[in-house]
Motif scaffolding. Sequence first.
Motif, PDB file in Angstrom:
ATOM      1  N   UNK A  23       0.826  -1.209   0.000  1.00  0.00           N
ATOM      2  CA  UNK A  23       0.000   0.000   0.000  1.00  0.00           C
ATOM      3  C   UNK A  23       0.865   1.266   0.000  1.00  0.00           C
ATOM      4  N   UNK A  24       1.991   1.206  -0.729  1.00  0.00           N
ATOM      5  CA  UNK A  24       2.897   2.347  -0.820  1.00  0.00           C
ATOM      6  C   UNK A  24       2.713   3.052  -2.166  1.00  0.00           C
ATOM      7  N   UNK A  25       2.886   4.373  -2.159  1.00  0.00           N
ATOM      8  CA  UNK A  25       2.738   5.177  -3.368  1.00  0.00           C
ATOM      9  C   UNK A  25       4.034   5.112  -4.171  1.00  0.00           C
ATOM     10  N   UNK A  26       3.923   4.733  -5.446  1.00  0.00           N
ATOM     11  CA  UNK A  26       5.081   4.686  -6.327  1.00  0.00           C
ATOM     12  C   UNK A  26       5.218   5.969  -7.135  1.00  0.00           C
ATOM     13  N   UNK A  27       4.078   6.567  -7.493  1.00  0.00           N
ATOM     14  CA  UNK A  27       4.098   7.815  -8.256  1.00  0.00           C
ATOM     15  C   UNK A  27       2.766   8.518  -8.088  1.00  0.00           C
ATOM     16  N   UNK A  28       2.817   9.838  -8.132  1.00  0.00           N
ATOM     17  CA  UNK A  28       1.591  10.626  -8.057  1.00  0.00           C
ATOM     18  C   UNK A  28       1.780  11.866  -8.905  1.00  0.00           C
ATOM     19  N   UNK A  29       0.703  12.365  -9.483  1.00  0.00           N
ATOM     20  CA  UNK A  29       0.877  13.527 -10.342  1.00  0.00           C
ATOM     21  C   UNK A  29      -0.417  14.144 -10.816  1.00  0.00           C
ATOM     22  N   UNK A  30      -0.246  15.119 -11.717  1.00  0.00           N
ATOM     23  CA  UNK A  30      -1.377  15.918 -12.183  1.00  0.00           C
ATOM     24  C   UNK A  30      -1.125  16.376 -13.610  1.00  0.00           C
ATOM     25  N   UNK A  31      -2.116  16.156 -14.460  1.00  0.00           N
ATOM     26  CA  UNK A  31      -2.148  16.772 -15.786  1.00  0.00           C
ATOM     27  C   UNK A  31      -3.138  17.929 -15.691  1.00  0.00           C
ATOM     28  N   UNK A  32      -2.713  19.117 -16.092  1.00  0.00           N
ATOM     29  CA  UNK A  32      -3.614  20.260 -15.964  1.00  0.00           C
ATOM     30  C   UNK A  32      -3.616  21.118 -17.221  1.00  0.00           C
ATOM     31  N   UNK A  33      -4.634  21.950 -17.316  1.00  0.00           N
ATOM     32  CA  UNK A  33      -4.847  22.861 -18.451  1.00  0.00           C
ATOM     33  C   UNK A  33      -5.029  22.086 -19.763  1.00  0.00           C
ATOM     34  N   UNK A  34      -5.775  20.970 -19.682  1.00  0.00           N
ATOM     35  CA  UNK A  34      -6.075  20.198 -20.883  1.00  0.00           C
ATOM     36  C   UNK A  34      -6.945  21.040 -21.818  1.00  0.00           C
ATOM     37  N   UNK A  35      -6.578  21.073 -23.104  1.00  0.00           N
ATOM     38  CA  UNK A  35      -7.342  21.836 -24.088  1.00  0.00           C
ATOM     39  C   UNK A  35      -6.914  23.276 -24.218  1.00  0.00           C
ATOM     40  N   UNK A  36      -5.996  23.735 -23.375  1.00  0.00           N
ATOM     41  CA  UNK A  36      -5.501  25.105 -23.461  1.00  0.00           C
ATOM     42  C   UNK A  36      -4.203  25.143 -24.276  1.00  0.00           C
ATOM     43  N   UNK A  37      -3.748  26.369 -24.573  1.00  0.00           N
ATOM     44  CA  UNK A  37      -2.556  26.515 -25.407  1.00  0.00           C
ATOM     45  C   UNK A  37      -1.316  25.936 -24.738  1.00  0.00           C
ATOM     46  N   UNK A  38      -1.257  26.046 -23.422  1.00  0.00           N
ATOM     47  CA  UNK A  38      -0.101  25.529 -22.686  1.00  0.00           C
ATOM     48  C   UNK A  38      -0.570  24.640 -21.550  1.00  0.00           C
ATOM     49  N   UNK A  39      -0.143  23.379 -21.562  1.00  0.00           N
ATOM     50  CA  UNK A  39      -0.526  22.434 -20.521  1.00  0.00           C
ATOM     51  C   UNK A  39       0.674  22.040 -19.677  1.00  0.00           C
TER      52      UNK A  39
END
Length: 405
Positions: A23-39
Amino acid sequence: MKYLVINSGSSSIKYQVIDMTTESVLATGLVERIGEASGRVQTTFYPGTARERESVVEQAIADHGSGMRSVLALLTDQEQGIITQPSEIAAIGHRVVHGGEDFQASTLITPVVIQAIERNIPLAPLHNPANLDGIRVAMEIFTGLPQVAVFDTAFHQTMPPRAFLYALPYALYEQDRVRRYGFHGTSHRFVAGECARLLGKPLSQCNLITVHLGNGCSMTAIENGVSVDTSLGMTPLEGLVMGTRSGDVDPALHLFLQQHKGMDLAAIDAMLNKESGLKGLCGLNDMRDIHKAAAGGDERAALALAVQTYRNRKYIGAFMAVLGRVDAIVFTAGIGENDPVVRAESLEGLEAFGVRLDPDRNRRHTGEARCISQEDSRVRVFVIPTNEELAIAREVAVVIGGKRR
Protein backbone atom coordinates in the motif's frame (compact mmCIF):
# COMPACT_ATOMS: atom_id res chain seq x y z
CA MET A 1 -0.04 -5.62 -7.82
CA LYS A 2 0.37 -2.05 -9.08
CA TYR A 3 -2.90 -0.14 -9.34
CA LEU A 4 -3.42 3.13 -11.20
CA VAL A 5 -5.95 5.49 -9.60
CA ILE A 6 -7.46 8.18 -11.84
CA ASN A 7 -9.50 11.24 -10.90
CA SER A 8 -10.47 12.89 -14.18
CA GLY A 9 -11.73 16.48 -14.19
CA SER A 10 -12.99 18.68 -17.02
CA SER A 11 -9.49 20.03 -17.75
CA SER A 12 -7.28 17.89 -15.51
CA ILE A 13 -6.31 14.34 -14.57
CA LYS A 14 -5.03 13.49 -11.09
CA TYR A 15 -3.33 10.12 -10.90
CA GLN A 16 -1.48 7.85 -8.52
CA VAL A 17 0.23 4.47 -8.81
CA ILE A 18 0.04 2.33 -5.68
CA ASP A 19 1.85 -0.93 -4.94
CA MET A 20 -0.92 -2.84 -3.18
CA THR A 21 1.42 -5.44 -1.70
CA THR A 22 2.62 -2.72 0.70
CA GLU A 23 0.00 0.00 0.00
CA SER A 24 2.90 2.35 -0.82
CA VAL A 25 2.74 5.18 -3.37
CA LEU A 26 5.08 4.69 -6.33
CA ALA A 27 4.10 7.82 -8.26
CA THR A 28 1.59 10.63 -8.06
CA GLY A 29 0.88 13.53 -10.34
CA LEU A 30 -1.38 15.92 -12.18
CA VAL A 31 -2.15 16.77 -15.79
CA GLU A 32 -3.61 20.26 -15.96
CA ARG A 33 -4.85 22.86 -18.45
CA ILE A 34 -6.07 20.20 -20.88
CA GLY A 35 -7.34 21.84 -24.09
CA GLU A 36 -5.50 25.10 -23.46
CA ALA A 37 -2.56 26.52 -25.41
CA SER A 38 -0.10 25.53 -22.69
CA GLY A 39 -0.53 22.43 -20.52
CA ARG A 40 1.48 20.80 -17.76
CA VAL A 41 2.21 17.21 -16.72
CA GLN A 42 3.75 16.80 -13.26
CA THR A 43 4.77 13.50 -11.69
CA THR A 44 6.56 12.77 -8.43
CA PHE A 45 8.19 9.34 -8.16
CA TYR A 46 8.63 7.52 -4.85
CA PRO A 47 10.64 4.35 -5.52
CA GLY A 48 12.24 4.97 -2.11
CA THR A 49 12.12 7.90 0.24
CA ALA A 50 15.78 8.72 -0.36
CA ARG A 51 15.25 8.82 -4.13
CA GLU A 52 12.13 10.91 -4.40
CA ARG A 53 12.22 12.94 -7.63
CA GLU A 54 9.88 15.08 -9.68
CA SER A 55 9.33 15.42 -13.41
CA VAL A 56 7.50 18.39 -14.95
CA VAL A 57 6.71 18.64 -18.65
CA GLU A 58 5.26 21.83 -20.12
CA GLN A 59 3.43 21.12 -23.38
CA ALA A 60 0.14 21.60 -25.16
CA ILE A 61 -2.33 18.87 -24.19
CA ALA A 62 -5.09 18.63 -26.74
CA ASP A 63 -7.43 16.28 -24.87
CA HIS A 64 -7.64 13.69 -22.10
CA GLY A 65 -6.20 11.03 -24.40
CA SER A 66 -3.07 13.10 -25.02
CA GLY A 67 -2.79 13.80 -21.30
CA MET A 68 -3.05 10.12 -20.34
CA ARG A 69 -0.47 9.12 -22.96
CA SER A 70 1.90 11.73 -21.54
CA VAL A 71 1.43 10.20 -18.11
CA LEU A 72 2.14 6.73 -19.46
CA ALA A 73 5.30 8.03 -21.15
CA LEU A 74 6.54 9.37 -17.80
CA LEU A 75 5.63 6.21 -15.91
CA THR A 76 7.52 4.04 -18.43
CA ASP A 77 10.50 6.39 -18.90
CA GLN A 78 13.70 4.29 -18.97
CA GLU A 79 15.60 6.53 -16.56
CA GLN A 80 13.00 7.40 -13.92
CA GLY A 81 9.84 5.45 -14.70
CA ILE A 82 8.37 2.90 -12.29
CA ILE A 83 7.09 0.43 -14.90
CA THR A 84 8.55 -0.84 -18.16
CA GLN A 85 5.26 -1.47 -19.95
CA PRO A 86 1.52 -0.78 -19.41
CA SER A 87 0.81 -4.44 -18.65
CA GLU A 88 2.59 -4.00 -15.29
CA ILE A 89 -0.48 -2.09 -14.12
CA ALA A 90 -2.81 -4.76 -12.73
CA ALA A 91 -5.99 -2.68 -12.52
CA ILE A 92 -7.32 0.86 -12.67
CA GLY A 93 -9.65 2.63 -10.25
CA HIS A 94 -11.69 5.65 -11.32
CA ARG A 95 -13.25 8.21 -9.04
CA VAL A 96 -16.81 8.87 -10.22
CA VAL A 97 -18.71 11.63 -8.44
CA HIS A 98 -22.33 10.56 -8.90
CA GLY A 99 -23.79 7.08 -9.10
CA GLY A 100 -27.34 8.15 -8.26
CA GLU A 101 -29.40 5.24 -6.98
CA ASP A 102 -27.82 2.87 -9.48
CA PHE A 103 -24.74 2.03 -7.42
CA GLN A 104 -24.51 1.11 -3.76
CA ALA A 105 -20.93 -0.09 -4.10
CA SER A 106 -17.91 0.14 -6.38
CA THR A 107 -18.24 -1.90 -9.54
CA LEU A 108 -16.33 -3.29 -12.50
CA ILE A 109 -16.80 -0.97 -15.47
CA THR A 110 -18.85 -2.41 -18.34
CA PRO A 111 -20.86 -0.80 -21.16
CA VAL A 112 -23.94 -1.05 -18.92
CA VAL A 113 -22.11 0.76 -16.10
CA ILE A 114 -21.02 3.50 -18.50
CA GLN A 115 -24.63 3.95 -19.60
CA ALA A 116 -25.72 4.29 -15.98
CA ILE A 117 -23.05 6.93 -15.31
CA GLU A 118 -24.25 8.80 -18.39
CA ARG A 119 -27.83 8.53 -17.10
CA ASN A 120 -26.76 10.31 -13.92
CA ILE A 121 -25.14 13.26 -15.72
CA PRO A 122 -28.13 15.55 -14.88
CA LEU A 123 -27.30 15.02 -11.19
CA ALA A 124 -23.62 15.96 -11.70
CA PRO A 125 -23.35 17.84 -15.01
CA LEU A 126 -19.86 19.19 -14.30
CA HIS A 127 -18.29 16.02 -12.93
CA ASN A 128 -19.73 12.86 -14.50
CA PRO A 129 -18.85 13.81 -18.12
CA ALA A 130 -15.24 14.47 -17.07
CA ASN A 131 -15.13 11.20 -15.13
CA LEU A 132 -16.38 9.41 -18.25
CA ASP A 133 -13.62 11.02 -20.33
CA GLY A 134 -11.05 9.48 -18.00
CA ILE A 135 -12.74 6.08 -18.15
CA ARG A 136 -12.94 5.98 -21.94
CA VAL A 137 -9.34 7.09 -22.41
CA ALA A 138 -8.03 4.55 -19.88
CA MET A 139 -10.02 1.74 -21.49
CA GLU A 140 -8.54 2.66 -24.86
CA ILE A 141 -4.93 2.88 -23.63
CA PHE A 142 -4.97 0.02 -21.11
CA THR A 143 -6.89 -2.49 -23.21
CA GLY A 144 -8.13 -5.54 -21.36
CA LEU A 145 -7.26 -4.35 -17.84
CA PRO A 146 -9.98 -4.56 -15.17
CA GLN A 147 -11.24 -1.04 -14.46
CA VAL A 148 -13.40 -0.16 -11.48
CA ALA A 149 -15.69 2.80 -10.83
CA VAL A 150 -15.65 4.07 -7.22
CA PHE A 151 -18.55 6.43 -6.51
CA ASP A 152 -18.53 9.38 -4.10
CA THR A 153 -22.22 8.76 -3.47
CA ALA A 154 -22.17 4.99 -2.94
CA PHE A 155 -21.28 5.03 0.76
CA HIS A 156 -24.40 7.07 1.51
CA GLN A 157 -26.81 4.75 -0.29
CA THR A 158 -27.46 3.05 3.06
CA MET A 159 -29.32 6.13 4.32
CA PRO A 160 -32.96 5.35 5.15
CA PRO A 161 -35.74 7.23 3.31
CA ARG A 162 -36.47 9.34 6.40
CA ALA A 163 -32.96 10.79 6.03
CA PHE A 164 -32.60 11.09 2.27
CA LEU A 165 -36.07 12.32 1.26
CA TYR A 166 -36.92 16.01 1.00
CA ALA A 167 -40.42 17.07 2.05
CA LEU A 168 -41.41 17.85 -1.54
CA PRO A 169 -44.13 16.37 -3.76
CA TYR A 170 -43.24 12.67 -3.84
CA ALA A 171 -43.50 12.60 -7.63
CA LEU A 172 -40.25 14.57 -7.82
CA TYR A 173 -38.50 11.64 -6.18
CA GLU A 174 -40.34 8.99 -8.19
CA GLN A 175 -39.86 10.65 -11.56
CA ASP A 176 -36.66 12.68 -11.21
CA ARG A 177 -34.89 11.10 -8.20
CA VAL A 178 -34.82 14.40 -6.30
CA ARG A 179 -33.35 13.42 -2.91
CA ARG A 180 -30.27 13.77 -0.70
CA TYR A 181 -27.33 11.76 -2.04
CA GLY A 182 -24.31 12.99 -0.10
CA PHE A 183 -20.71 13.15 -1.32
CA HIS A 184 -17.14 12.67 -0.06
CA GLY A 185 -18.23 9.08 0.57
CA THR A 186 -14.81 7.62 -0.23
CA SER A 187 -13.20 9.85 2.39
CA HIS A 188 -15.85 9.15 5.04
CA ARG A 189 -15.58 5.40 4.44
CA PHE A 190 -11.78 5.46 4.69
CA VAL A 191 -11.50 7.40 7.94
CA ALA A 192 -14.33 5.38 9.48
CA GLY A 193 -12.37 2.20 8.82
CA GLU A 194 -9.20 3.71 10.26
CA CYS A 195 -11.08 4.90 13.33
CA ALA A 196 -12.51 1.44 13.95
CA ARG A 197 -8.96 0.06 13.82
CA LEU A 198 -7.81 2.63 16.39
CA LEU A 199 -10.79 1.83 18.60
CA GLY A 200 -9.91 -1.85 18.40
CA LYS A 201 -13.37 -3.02 17.31
CA PRO A 202 -15.08 -4.02 14.06
CA LEU A 203 -16.45 -1.14 12.01
CA SER A 204 -19.83 -2.90 12.11
CA GLN A 205 -19.94 -2.17 15.84
CA CYS A 206 -18.94 1.50 15.62
CA ASN A 207 -21.11 4.63 15.79
CA LEU A 208 -19.11 7.55 14.43
CA ILE A 209 -19.45 11.15 13.30
CA THR A 210 -16.93 11.85 10.54
CA VAL A 211 -16.18 15.51 9.81
CA HIS A 212 -14.55 16.25 6.43
CA LEU A 213 -13.43 19.90 6.47
CA GLY A 214 -11.61 21.34 3.47
CA ASN A 215 -12.63 23.82 0.79
CA GLY A 216 -15.61 21.51 0.51
CA CYS A 217 -17.07 20.32 3.81
CA SER A 218 -19.37 17.50 4.87
CA MET A 219 -20.32 15.48 7.91
CA THR A 220 -21.67 11.93 8.14
CA ALA A 221 -23.46 9.99 10.87
CA ILE A 222 -22.28 6.37 10.76
CA GLU A 223 -24.28 3.75 12.66
CA ASN A 224 -22.84 0.25 12.98
CA GLY A 225 -20.43 1.03 10.17
CA VAL A 226 -22.87 2.42 7.59
CA SER A 227 -23.93 5.93 6.65
CA VAL A 228 -27.36 6.83 8.03
CA ASP A 229 -27.27 10.60 7.44
CA THR A 230 -24.99 13.18 5.86
CA SER A 231 -24.88 16.94 5.49
CA LEU A 232 -24.48 17.27 1.72
CA GLY A 233 -27.63 16.89 -0.29
CA MET A 234 -28.72 16.40 -3.87
CA THR A 235 -25.73 18.58 -4.77
CA PRO A 236 -22.54 19.51 -2.88
CA LEU A 237 -24.13 22.83 -1.81
CA GLU A 238 -26.23 21.83 1.20
CA GLY A 239 -25.05 21.58 4.79
CA LEU A 240 -21.90 23.02 6.34
CA VAL A 241 -20.30 26.39 5.57
CA MET A 242 -17.56 25.79 2.99
CA GLY A 243 -14.80 27.78 1.31
CA THR A 244 -16.99 29.33 -1.38
CA ARG A 245 -20.29 27.43 -0.92
CA SER A 246 -23.03 28.70 1.34
CA GLY A 247 -24.26 25.47 2.87
CA ASP A 248 -27.80 25.64 4.27
CA VAL A 249 -29.90 28.64 3.23
CA ASP A 250 -33.63 29.31 3.04
CA PRO A 251 -34.82 28.07 -0.40
CA ALA A 252 -36.99 31.21 -0.67
CA LEU A 253 -33.76 33.20 -0.93
CA HIS A 254 -33.77 32.48 -4.67
CA LEU A 255 -37.12 34.23 -5.17
CA PHE A 256 -36.06 37.15 -2.97
CA LEU A 257 -32.87 37.69 -4.96
CA GLN A 258 -34.76 37.43 -8.24
CA GLN A 259 -37.43 39.93 -7.20
CA HIS A 260 -35.27 42.42 -5.30
CA LYS A 261 -31.85 42.12 -6.96
CA GLY A 262 -32.87 41.15 -10.50
CA MET A 263 -30.70 38.03 -10.42
CA ASP A 264 -31.55 35.07 -12.61
CA LEU A 265 -31.16 31.46 -11.46
CA ALA A 266 -27.77 31.05 -13.12
CA ALA A 267 -26.39 34.08 -11.29
CA ILE A 268 -27.86 32.92 -7.97
CA ASP A 269 -26.41 29.44 -8.43
CA ALA A 270 -22.97 30.90 -9.23
CA MET A 271 -23.15 33.14 -6.16
CA LEU A 272 -24.10 30.30 -3.81
CA ASN A 273 -21.40 27.99 -5.16
CA LYS A 274 -18.50 30.34 -5.92
CA GLU A 275 -18.96 33.59 -3.97
CA SER A 276 -20.48 32.48 -0.68
CA GLY A 277 -19.32 30.48 2.34
CA LEU A 278 -16.20 31.83 4.03
CA LYS A 279 -15.38 33.91 0.95
CA GLY A 280 -18.78 35.54 0.99
CA LEU A 281 -18.54 36.42 4.67
CA CYS A 282 -15.04 37.90 4.72
CA GLY A 283 -13.55 37.83 1.21
CA LEU A 284 -11.18 34.96 2.05
CA ASN A 285 -11.65 31.24 1.57
CA ASP A 286 -8.29 29.89 2.77
CA MET A 287 -8.56 29.23 6.50
CA ARG A 288 -4.89 30.14 7.02
CA ASP A 289 -5.56 33.61 5.62
CA ILE A 290 -8.69 33.90 7.75
CA HIS A 291 -6.78 33.11 10.95
CA LYS A 292 -4.12 35.66 10.03
CA ALA A 293 -6.70 38.34 9.27
CA ALA A 294 -8.66 37.61 12.45
CA ALA A 295 -5.49 37.81 14.52
CA GLY A 296 -4.88 41.24 12.97
CA GLY A 297 -8.26 42.50 14.10
CA ASP A 298 -10.38 41.78 11.03
CA GLU A 299 -13.85 41.38 12.54
CA ARG A 300 -15.41 39.80 9.47
CA ALA A 301 -12.69 37.16 9.34
CA ALA A 302 -13.39 36.34 12.98
CA LEU A 303 -17.11 36.26 12.19
CA ALA A 304 -16.57 33.86 9.27
CA LEU A 305 -14.68 31.49 11.56
CA ALA A 306 -17.45 31.73 14.16
CA VAL A 307 -20.20 31.08 11.61
CA GLN A 308 -18.45 28.01 10.20
CA THR A 309 -17.58 26.43 13.54
CA TYR A 310 -21.06 27.14 14.91
CA ARG A 311 -22.60 25.30 11.93
CA ASN A 312 -20.17 22.42 12.50
CA ARG A 313 -21.16 22.23 16.18
CA LYS A 314 -24.85 22.38 15.29
CA TYR A 315 -24.54 19.42 12.92
CA ILE A 316 -22.46 17.42 15.38
CA GLY A 317 -25.22 17.88 17.97
CA ALA A 318 -27.87 16.86 15.46
CA PHE A 319 -25.97 13.73 14.46
CA MET A 320 -25.42 12.81 18.11
CA ALA A 321 -29.20 12.87 18.45
CA VAL A 322 -29.53 10.70 15.33
CA LEU A 323 -27.06 8.08 16.61
CA GLY A 324 -27.82 8.10 20.33
CA ARG A 325 -24.54 6.39 21.19
CA VAL A 326 -21.40 7.91 19.68
CA ASP A 327 -18.06 6.13 19.98
CA ALA A 328 -15.96 8.80 18.29
CA ILE A 329 -15.86 12.02 16.31
CA VAL A 330 -13.29 12.05 13.50
CA PHE A 331 -11.84 15.17 11.86
CA THR A 332 -10.25 14.84 8.43
CA ALA A 333 -9.27 16.69 5.20
CA GLY A 334 -7.22 19.88 4.91
CA ILE A 335 -8.81 21.95 7.67
CA GLY A 336 -9.97 19.03 9.79
CA GLU A 337 -6.46 17.54 9.91
CA ASN A 338 -4.46 20.75 10.33
CA ASP A 339 -6.52 23.37 12.17
CA PRO A 340 -6.70 22.96 15.95
CA VAL A 341 -8.71 26.20 16.36
CA VAL A 342 -11.50 25.01 14.07
CA ARG A 343 -11.59 21.64 15.81
CA ALA A 344 -11.72 23.20 19.27
CA GLU A 345 -14.41 25.73 18.40
CA SER A 346 -16.47 23.08 16.58
CA LEU A 347 -16.54 21.02 19.80
CA GLU A 348 -16.94 23.90 22.23
CA GLY A 349 -19.74 23.37 24.75
CA LEU A 350 -20.21 19.66 24.02
CA GLU A 351 -18.78 18.48 27.34
CA ALA A 352 -22.28 17.69 28.59
CA PHE A 353 -22.59 15.23 25.69
CA GLY A 354 -19.43 13.38 26.71
CA VAL A 355 -16.96 15.22 24.45
CA ARG A 356 -13.82 16.31 26.33
CA LEU A 357 -11.09 17.64 24.08
CA ASP A 358 -7.48 17.61 25.32
CA PRO A 359 -6.06 21.07 24.40
CA ASP A 360 -2.44 19.90 24.31
CA ARG A 361 -3.18 16.87 22.14
CA ASN A 362 -5.34 19.01 19.87
CA ARG A 363 -2.54 21.55 19.29
CA ARG A 364 0.08 18.87 18.61
CA HIS A 365 0.57 18.29 14.89
CA THR A 366 2.11 14.99 13.83
CA GLY A 367 0.57 14.26 10.44
CA GLU A 368 -0.45 10.86 11.80
CA ALA A 369 -3.79 9.46 12.94
CA ARG A 370 -4.18 10.25 16.63
CA CYS A 371 -6.59 10.68 19.51
CA ILE A 372 -6.99 14.29 20.72
CA SER A 373 -9.58 13.79 23.47
CA GLN A 374 -8.98 13.44 27.19
CA GLU A 375 -8.61 9.98 28.68
CA ASP A 376 -11.98 10.25 30.44
CA SER A 377 -13.87 11.49 27.36
CA ARG A 378 -16.91 9.27 26.82
CA VAL A 379 -16.87 10.22 23.13
CA ARG A 380 -13.35 9.94 21.77
CA VAL A 381 -12.08 12.49 19.26
CA PHE A 382 -9.61 11.61 16.50
CA VAL A 383 -7.70 13.36 13.76
CA ILE A 384 -7.26 10.91 10.88
CA PRO A 385 -5.65 11.96 7.58
CA THR A 386 -7.83 10.94 4.67
CA ASN A 387 -6.38 9.03 1.72
CA GLU A 388 -8.96 8.81 -1.03
CA GLU A 389 -6.52 7.34 -3.55
CA LEU A 390 -5.69 4.45 -1.25
CA ALA A 391 -9.38 4.05 -0.45
CA ILE A 392 -10.13 3.78 -4.18
CA ALA A 393 -7.30 1.26 -4.65
CA ARG A 394 -8.67 -0.82 -1.77
CA GLU A 395 -12.10 -0.77 -3.39
CA VAL A 396 -10.53 -1.99 -6.63
CA ALA A 397 -8.96 -4.87 -4.74
CA VAL A 398 -12.32 -5.75 -3.20
CA VAL A 399 -14.13 -5.69 -6.54
CA ILE A 400 -11.48 -7.74 -8.32
CA GLY A 401 -11.26 -10.16 -5.43
CA GLY A 402 -15.02 -10.52 -5.36
CA LYS A 403 -15.28 -9.84 -1.62
CA ARG A 404 -17.03 -6.88 -0.04
CA ARG A 405 -15.25 -5.50 3.04
